[in-house]
Scaffold this motif. Structure first.
Motif, PDB file in Angstrom:
ATOM      1  N   ILE A  48      24.987   5.395  14.916  1.00 16.46           N
ATOM      2  CA  ILE A  48      26.027   4.385  14.735  1.00 16.46           C
ATOM      3  C   ILE A  48      25.706   3.175  15.610  1.00 16.46           C
ATOM      4  N   GLU A  49      25.975   1.994  15.116  1.00 13.63           N
ATOM      5  CA  GLU A  49      25.569   0.769  15.793  1.00 13.63           C
ATOM      6  C   GLU A  49      26.774   0.090  16.434  1.00 13.63           C
ATOM      7  N   SER A  50      27.144   0.537  17.607  1.00 12.31           N
ATOM      8  CA  SER A  50      28.234  -0.117  18.324  1.00 12.31           C
ATOM      9  C   SER A  50      28.199   0.300  19.786  1.00 12.31           C
ATOM     10  N   HIS A  51      28.833  -0.497  20.615  1.00 10.00           N
ATOM     11  CA  HIS A  51      28.980  -0.173  22.034  1.00 10.00           C
ATOM     12  C   HIS A  51      30.329  -0.716  22.500  1.00 10.00           C
ATOM     13  N   PRO A  52      31.199   0.128  23.115  1.00  8.62           N
ATOM     14  CA  PRO A  52      30.967   1.573  23.225  1.00  8.62           C
ATOM     15  C   PRO A  52      31.072   2.246  21.863  1.00  8.62           C
ATOM     16  N   ARG A  53      30.628   3.493  21.807  1.00 11.22           N
ATOM     17  CA  ARG A  53      30.711   4.235  20.557  1.00 11.22           C
ATOM     18  C   ARG A  53      32.176   4.380  20.135  1.00 11.22           C
ATOM     19  N   PRO A  54      32.449   4.449  18.827  1.00  9.90           N
ATOM     20  CA  PRO A  54      33.839   4.559  18.371  1.00  9.90           C
ATOM     21  C   PRO A  54      34.416   5.947  18.604  1.00  9.90           C
ATOM     22  N   ILE A  88      34.473  18.137  32.713  1.00  5.07           N
ATOM     23  CA  ILE A  88      34.519  16.790  32.147  1.00  5.07           C
ATOM     24  C   ILE A  88      34.163  15.763  33.223  1.00  5.07           C
ATOM     25  N   VAL A  89      33.801  14.585  32.758  1.00  6.35           N
ATOM     26  CA  VAL A  89      33.690  13.424  33.644  1.00  6.35           C
ATOM     27  C   VAL A  89      34.789  12.457  33.211  1.00  6.35           C
ATOM     28  N   PRO A  90      35.924  12.441  33.905  1.00  3.20           N
ATOM     29  CA  PRO A  90      37.011  11.531  33.519  1.00  3.20           C
ATOM     30  C   PRO A  90      36.535  10.086  33.443  1.00  3.20           C
ATOM     31  N   ASN A  91      37.085   9.350  32.484  1.00  9.18           N
ATOM     32  CA  ASN A  91      36.809   7.923  32.295  1.00  9.18           C
ATOM     33  C   ASN A  91      35.409   7.658  31.728  1.00  9.18           C
ATOM     34  N   SER A  92      34.721   8.704  31.255  1.00 11.34           N
ATOM     35  CA  SER A  92      33.338   8.528  30.795  1.00 11.34           C
ATOM     36  C   SER A  92      33.233   8.263  29.300  1.00 11.34           C
ATOM     37  N   HIS A  93      34.362   8.214  28.584  1.00  7.33           N
ATOM     38  CA  HIS A  93      34.324   8.116  27.129  1.00  7.33           C
ATOM     39  C   HIS A  93      33.849   6.756  26.621  1.00  7.33           C
ATOM     40  N   LEU A  94      33.789   5.775  27.491  1.00 11.19           N
ATOM     41  CA  LEU A  94      33.284   4.461  27.091  1.00 11.19           C
ATOM     42  C   LEU A  94      31.865   4.234  27.595  1.00 11.19           C
ATOM     43  N   THR A  95      31.247   5.317  28.061  1.00 11.48           N
ATOM     44  CA  THR A  95      29.883   5.266  28.585  1.00 11.48           C
ATOM     45  C   THR A  95      28.942   5.950  27.602  1.00 11.48           C
ATOM     46  N   ASP A  96      27.935   5.233  27.122  1.00  5.64           N
ATOM     47  CA  ASP A  96      27.043   5.778  26.102  1.00  5.64           C
ATOM     48  C   ASP A  96      25.983   6.716  26.665  1.00  5.64           C
ATOM     49  N   PHE A 133      43.847  17.629  25.214  1.00  6.68           N
ATOM     50  CA  PHE A 133      43.294  16.689  24.249  1.00  6.68           C
ATOM     51  C   PHE A 133      42.076  16.033  24.892  1.00  6.68           C
ATOM     52  N   PHE A 134      41.004  15.842  24.122  1.00 12.50           N
ATOM     53  CA  PHE A 134      39.928  15.021  24.647  1.00 12.50           C
ATOM     54  C   PHE A 134      39.223  14.243  23.543  1.00 12.50           C
ATOM     55  N   ASP A 135      38.950  13.005  23.857  1.00 15.11           N
ATOM     56  CA  ASP A 135      38.217  12.080  23.008  1.00 15.11           C
ATOM     57  C   ASP A 135      36.819  12.639  22.783  1.00 15.11           C
ATOM     58  N   ARG A 136      36.301  12.571  21.577  1.00 15.58           N
ATOM     59  CA  ARG A 136      34.985  13.149  21.275  1.00 15.58           C
ATOM     60  C   ARG A 136      33.886  12.529  22.134  1.00 15.58           C
ATOM     61  N   ARG A 137      34.127  11.313  22.638  1.00 14.99           N
ATOM     62  CA  ARG A 137      33.120  10.605  23.421  1.00 14.99           C
ATOM     63  C   ARG A 137      33.124  11.016  24.896  1.00 14.99           C
ATOM     64  N   LEU A 138      34.160  11.726  25.322  1.00 16.33           N
ATOM     65  CA  LEU A 138      34.240  12.139  26.723  1.00 16.33           C
ATOM     66  C   LEU A 138      33.067  13.053  27.042  1.00 16.33           C
ATOM     67  N   TRP A 139      32.308  12.742  28.082  1.00 16.56           N
ATOM     68  CA  TRP A 139      31.196  13.598  28.474  1.00 16.56           C
ATOM     69  C   TRP A 139      31.759  14.894  29.044  1.00 16.56           C
ATOM     70  N   HIS A 140      31.300  16.012  28.458  1.00 19.56           N
ATOM     71  CA  HIS A 140      31.860  17.310  28.844  1.00 19.56           C
ATOM     72  C   HIS A 140      30.794  18.394  28.724  1.00 19.56           C
ATOM     73  N   ALA A 141      31.100  19.555  29.254  1.00 20.96           N
ATOM     74  CA  ALA A 141      30.127  20.656  29.252  1.00 20.96           C
ATOM     75  C   ALA A 141      30.844  21.976  29.437  1.00 20.96           C
ATOM     76  N   ALA A 142      30.249  23.023  28.880  1.00 19.72           N
ATOM     77  CA  ALA A 142      30.686  24.387  29.182  1.00 19.72           C
ATOM     78  C   ALA A 142      30.054  24.798  30.510  1.00 19.72           C
ATOM     79  N   SER A 143      30.668  25.764  31.174  1.00 21.78           N
ATOM     80  CA  SER A 143      30.103  26.246  32.435  1.00 21.78           C
ATOM     81  C   SER A 143      30.012  27.765  32.406  1.00 21.78           C
ATOM     82  N   THR A 144      29.242  28.297  33.322  1.00 16.96           N
ATOM     83  CA  THR A 144      29.057  29.742  33.415  1.00 16.96           C
ATOM     84  C   THR A 144      30.334  30.389  33.957  1.00 16.96           C
ATOM     85  N   ASN A 145      30.655  31.545  33.414  1.00 18.61           N
ATOM     86  CA  ASN A 145      31.813  32.292  33.911  1.00 18.61           C
ATOM     87  C   ASN A 145      31.357  33.214  35.044  1.00 18.61           C
TER      88      ASN A 145
END
Length: 275
Positions: A128-134, A157-165, A192-204
């Motif tokens: 997709i051609e935009s910044h930030p991503r939609p 999660i990294v809060p506030n990261s959803h506008l970072t590509d 709730f989380f925006d699809r653009r939010l940088w996130h990860a699963a972690s080990t249990n």
């Protein structure tokens, strides 16, 4: 939809939090009884998958689960949550993705290995051609187990990261991005989380099995991410639930919908909501 759902509409403060941080935590979205009943069904599915060959020591990632029980279906248009979803995305939406994750104790010692950080939607982020991503979509995660402490396979999660590509990661493979935090929540919480939010699963690293249900909502012109079994589901659903399940009158109706394609829009207008 019953008009009582409007008491759970997205508030101005919730909108501000979601827009600024990329996520929103709703405590007590599920009652203790709902948590109990949903957990029972998750456990039955988990046991079935083990009998089918699922490694009991590895996380179970199971899509297309809403067909398995009415309790899962009832969360598709859950009255405490869907008003907040349309408050973010508007009325031309549907549920395009679901997955259930059960993460048993890993038996591993705690480490500082870098998690698998990502934004959702795969190739969308490259093509997709935009910044930030939609935004395009969001997910709602219903937590059934007690994740009120870190180390229990928490969603990070990294809060506030959803506008970072791009997210800088350690070149050594250890440590997490600057600002990364585990989401610590009690059973019954919806996140709730925006699809653009940088996130990860972690080990249990704990002795608590993590159980979470994910419901993804996006615009109706987005393709499904899973092969969903719809046999009989549409026929027994009301018009708004049918929309959430992806129903429509024509292919063009996903791009240029008539009112018959989007009963949610009609219902919202009848309630005096802006559409």
């Amino acid at each position: 939809m019953h008009t009582s759902c409007l008491q759970y509409s997205l508030t101005d403060e919730e909108r501000r939090i979601f827009d600024e941080t990329g996520y929103l935590i709703i405590e007590d979205a599920l009652s203790a009884e709902q948590v109990k009943e949903l957990t029972e069904q998750v456990d039955l599915i988990s046991e079935r998958k083990k009998n089918e060959g699922q490694d009991p020591n590895k996380a179970m990632f199971y899509t297309d689960f809403i067909k398995d029980h009415q309790l899962f279906m009832d969360l598709v248009d859950y009255h405490k949550i869907l008003p907040k979803v349309w408050g973010v995305l508007g009325w031309n939406i549907y549920m395009y993705h679901t997955h259930m994750i059960v993460t048993p104790p890993s038996g591993q010692e705690k480490s500082d290995k870098t998690f698998g950080w990502h934004q959702d939607s795969g190739r969308v982020n490259m093509e997709i051609e935009s910044h930030p991503r939609p935004r395009l979509s969001l997910k709602v995660a219903y937590f059934l187990s007690d994740l009120s402490e870190p180390g229990r396979g928490n969603f990070w999660i990294v809060p506030n990261s959803h506008l970072t590509d791009h997210m800088p990661l350690s070149e050594t493979g250890t440590g997490q991005p600057e600002g990364a935090i585990p989401v610590v929540v009690k059973p019954g919480t919806a996140v709730f989380f925006d699809r653009r939010l940088w996130h990860a699963a972690s080990t249990n690293w704990s002795d608590v099995t993590r159980k979470v249900l994910f419901y993804g909502y996006g615009y109706r012109w987005i393709r499904r991410k899973d092969d969903m079994t719809m046999d009989g589901l549409l026929e027994k659903s009301d018009p708004i639930r049918r929309q959430m399940l992806g129903d429509g009158l024509s292919c063009n109706g996903y791009y240029t919908p008539t009112e018959e394609d989007v009963p949610l829009k009609v219902w919202m207008r009848e309630q005096g909501l802006t559409v």
